[in-house]
Design a protein around this motif. Structure first.
Motif, PDB file in Angstrom:
ATOM      1  N   ASN A  94       0.822  -1.213   0.000  1.00  0.00           N
ATOM      2  CA  ASN A  94       0.000   0.000   0.000  1.00  0.00           C
ATOM      3  C   ASN A  94       0.854   1.261   0.000  1.00  0.00           C
ATOM      4  OD1 ASN A  94      -2.369  -1.481   0.010  1.00  0.00           O
ATOM      5  ND2 ASN A  94      -2.483  -1.539   2.262  1.00  0.00           N
ATOM      6  N   LEU A 130       2.216   1.686  -3.482  1.00  0.00           N
ATOM      7  CA  LEU A 130       1.205   2.204  -4.409  1.00  0.00           C
ATOM      8  C   LEU A 130       0.980   3.698  -4.207  1.00  0.00           C
ATOM      9  CD1 LEU A 130      -1.421  -0.718  -4.288  1.00  0.00           C
ATOM     10  CD2 LEU A 130       0.169  -0.159  -6.146  1.00  0.00           C
ATOM     11  N   ASP A 131       0.923   4.122  -2.927  1.00  0.00           N
ATOM     12  CA  ASP A 131       0.754   5.556  -2.652  1.00  0.00           C
ATOM     13  C   ASP A 131       1.948   6.348  -3.181  1.00  0.00           C
ATOM     14  OD1 ASP A 131      -1.651   5.089  -1.456  1.00  0.00           O
ATOM     15  OD2 ASP A 131      -0.857   5.062   0.600  1.00  0.00           O
ATOM     16  N   GLN A 132       3.141   5.799  -3.053  1.00  0.00           N
ATOM     17  CA  GLN A 132       4.319   6.506  -3.558  1.00  0.00           C
ATOM     18  C   GLN A 132       4.268   6.649  -5.090  1.00  0.00           C
ATOM     19  OE1 GLN A 132       7.480   4.135  -1.874  1.00  0.00           O
ATOM     20  NE2 GLN A 132       7.920   5.658  -0.285  1.00  0.00           N
ATOM     21  N   ARG A 133       3.911   5.582  -5.776  1.00  0.00           N
ATOM     22  CA  ARG A 133       3.830   5.665  -7.238  1.00  0.00           C
ATOM     23  C   ARG A 133       2.736   6.627  -7.685  1.00  0.00           C
ATOM     24  NH1 ARG A 133       5.038   0.093  -6.869  1.00  0.00           N
ATOM     25  NH2 ARG A 133       2.826  -0.475  -6.966  1.00  0.00           N
ATOM     26  N   LEU A 134       1.600   6.634  -6.967  1.00  0.00           N
ATOM     27  CA  LEU A 134       0.532   7.561  -7.303  1.00  0.00           C
ATOM     28  C   LEU A 134       0.971   9.002  -7.120  1.00  0.00           C
ATOM     29  CD1 LEU A 134      -2.402   8.027  -8.137  1.00  0.00           C
ATOM     30  CD2 LEU A 134      -3.044   7.796  -5.714  1.00  0.00           C
ATOM     31  N   VAL A 135       1.669   9.283  -6.052  1.00  0.00           N
ATOM     32  CA  VAL A 135       2.150  10.648  -5.815  1.00  0.00           C
ATOM     33  C   VAL A 135       3.160  11.041  -6.889  1.00  0.00           C
ATOM     34  CG1 VAL A 135       3.510  12.081  -4.234  1.00  0.00           C
ATOM     35  CG2 VAL A 135       1.673  10.640  -3.347  1.00  0.00           C
ATOM     36  N   GLN A 136       4.028  10.113  -7.250  1.00  0.00           N
ATOM     37  CA  GLN A 136       5.004  10.424  -8.315  1.00  0.00           C
ATOM     38  C   GLN A 136       4.303  10.752  -9.636  1.00  0.00           C
ATOM     39  OE1 GLN A 136       7.564   7.029  -8.446  1.00  0.00           O
ATOM     40  NE2 GLN A 136       8.669   7.543  -6.536  1.00  0.00           N
ATOM     41  N   GLN A 137       3.265   9.986  -9.960  1.00  0.00           N
ATOM     42  CA  GLN A 137       2.526  10.257 -11.197  1.00  0.00           C
ATOM     43  C   GLN A 137       1.812  11.604 -11.128  1.00  0.00           C
ATOM     44  OE1 GLN A 137      -0.060   6.901 -11.803  1.00  0.00           O
ATOM     45  NE2 GLN A 137       1.628   5.471 -12.294  1.00  0.00           N
ATOM     46  N   GLU A 138       1.190  11.890 -10.002  1.00  0.00           N
ATOM     47  CA  GLU A 138       0.505  13.181  -9.862  1.00  0.00           C
ATOM     48  C   GLU A 138       1.497  14.332  -9.906  1.00  0.00           C
ATOM     49  OE1 GLU A 138      -1.686  13.023  -6.262  1.00  0.00           O
ATOM     50  OE2 GLU A 138      -3.310  11.779  -7.087  1.00  0.00           O
ATOM     51  N   LEU A 193       2.095  17.773  -2.938  1.00  0.00           N
ATOM     52  CA  LEU A 193       2.555  16.480  -3.426  1.00  0.00           C
ATOM     53  C   LEU A 193       3.986  16.190  -2.961  1.00  0.00           C
ATOM     54  CD1 LEU A 193       1.091  16.514  -7.050  1.00  0.00           C
ATOM     55  CD2 LEU A 193       0.303  15.132  -5.096  1.00  0.00           C
ATOM     56  N   GLN A 214       5.010  13.078  -0.554  1.00  0.00           N
ATOM     57  CA  GLN A 214       6.045  12.123  -0.946  1.00  0.00           C
ATOM     58  C   GLN A 214       7.076  11.946   0.172  1.00  0.00           C
ATOM     59  OE1 GLN A 214       8.131  13.194  -4.520  1.00  0.00           O
ATOM     60  NE2 GLN A 214       8.801  11.096  -4.922  1.00  0.00           N
TER      61      GLN A 214
END
Length: 393
Positions: free
Chosen positions: A119, A122-130, A160, A164
């Motif tokens: 989890n 996943l949160d780290q990858r989502l923040v990187q994408q945003e 963001l 991160q």
């Protein structure tokens, strides 16, 4: 006149104190043999014996479930003692259940940590994408976007970035926390494995078997009790022994006050209680240096004397009771008088010697002693007469 009679009577009494009346117990000193023999009791014991001890591989006491009779002849591999397995089986079962619980906790904790770590990833990858999307489509031209939109976009990027950083910290904190939990579970696992191995080792050592041919003998505890079924024994406690019957000695107990003149190599004659008609011989091998109590209620203290028989007999058995006589000292043609006739004070030893018609104090020097007589090395000669009682008696 009455006073004169009293004075004359007193003077007569005082003048008679140093004289030897006709009924005084007098003894004529003679040259005689002085023998000091010490009576003792004891038992046979095997010099070489293999001890039987309770196993030390378990914690806590154990209980005897089966016991071979004492004085039984045993061969190599014969059962001597079997211990009760109830407590050890309970310990093994408890340790196995506890170990299964720890292993289940390890699996659950590992799955939980893996899900939490997933989890966070996943949160780290989502923040990187945003963050990448916000950086790519960020427009700072006021002609295209309003100032409020530009400020909102900048705040979004700042948010963001903070998020991160928080996720990175959470990942590091989670790694440290999860490692501590795993270490604790691993410690519990090792503890339960140790208890399980200890119980299994104890179960494997429930039986004690004879290592060689011999006769089985059991030791008594401080209360004089020998092992029996149901008795509790502690790890390492000596239970008995299997002696080598080819070499046996005598162990005698002598009262401290009677152990006068004992020395190594003195002649000993003894009889077995079971064979009183047969007299055997031996010699003193060692004499104990310290007297010890034998029983709680016996105030006397005893000296232990080891005697080596002149020959080993087929009927010798460890524990057989012995009555012995030690020839501690034998002197021929010496001046010896009864101990009753010897007195002492701060000036030394003396006797009351008859000289003429009175008893005179005579200093003497003592030599060897027995339980009843003492050798006189100086102060008396053969033919002298001494009193067994002091003059006032």
């Amino acid at each position: 006149m009455r006073h004169l009679v009293v004075i004359v009577s007193s003077l007569c009494f005082l003048s008679a104190c140093g004289k030897a009346p006709e009924n005084t117990a007098l003894l004529q000193v003679q040259l005689t043999a002085l023998e000091h023999r010490i009576q003792a009791e004891g038992e046979l014991y095997a010099v070489n014996a293999i001890n039987i001890n309770a196993p030390q591989s378990t914690r806590g006491p154990r209980f005897i479930a089966e016991l071979t009779a004492e004085y039984s002849s045993v061969a190599p591999g014969d059962l001597v003692i079997r211990f009760d397995a109830t407590q050890l089986e309970r310990s093994r079962r408890d340790a196995a259940n506890a170990l299964s619980g720890v292993l289940a906790d390890q699996d659950f904790k590992g799955s939980q940590q893996q899900a939490e770590l997933t989890n966070i990833g996943l949160d780290q990858r989502l923040v990187q994408q945003e963050f990448a999307f916000a950086d790519r489509f960020s427009i700072d031209d006021v002609q295209i976007r309003s100032r409020l939109e530009i400020l909102d976009s900048m705040q979004n990027k700042e948010f963001l970035g903070e998020k991160q950083s928080y996720l990175n910290w959470q990942q590091q904190s989670f790694a440290a926390r999860s490692q501590g939990e795993l270490d604790l579970l691993q410690l519990q696992k090792g503890q339960q494995q140790g208890l399980l191995e200890q119980a299994e080792t104890g179960l494997a050592a429930l039986e004690i078997r004879a290592p060689h041919h011999g006769i089985l003998l059991y030791d008594t505890n401080w209360r004089g009790e020998k092992p029996e079924v149901g008795r509790m024994v502690f790890p390492g406690e000596k239970i008995g022994s299997i002696p080598d019957l080819s070499l046996q000695h005598l162990k005698l107990q002598i009262i401290e006050q009677e152990a006068v003149g004992l020395a190594v190599d003195q002649l000993v004659s003894f009889r077995l209680t079971a064979r009183p008609e047969q007299v055997l011989e031996g010699r003193v091998k060692s004499v104990g240096q310290v007297a010890q109590s034998r029983e709680r209620r016996d105030p006397r203290r005893y000296i232990e004397v080891i005697v080596e028989p002149s020959a080993q007999q087929d009927f010798f058995l460890p524990g057989a009771k012995i009555r012995a006589e030690i020839q501690a000292n034998t002197l021929a043609e010496v001046v010896a008088i009864p101990l009753q006739a010897i007195f002492n004070d701060e000036q030394g030893q003396y006797v009351w010697q008859q000289q003429g018609g009175s008893l005179q104090r005579q200093q003497v020097t003592l030599g060897a002693k027995s339980l009843t007589h003492a050798e006189i090395t100086a102060g008396l000669s053969a033919g002298d007469r001494i009193s067994l009682l002091p003059p006032e008696q």
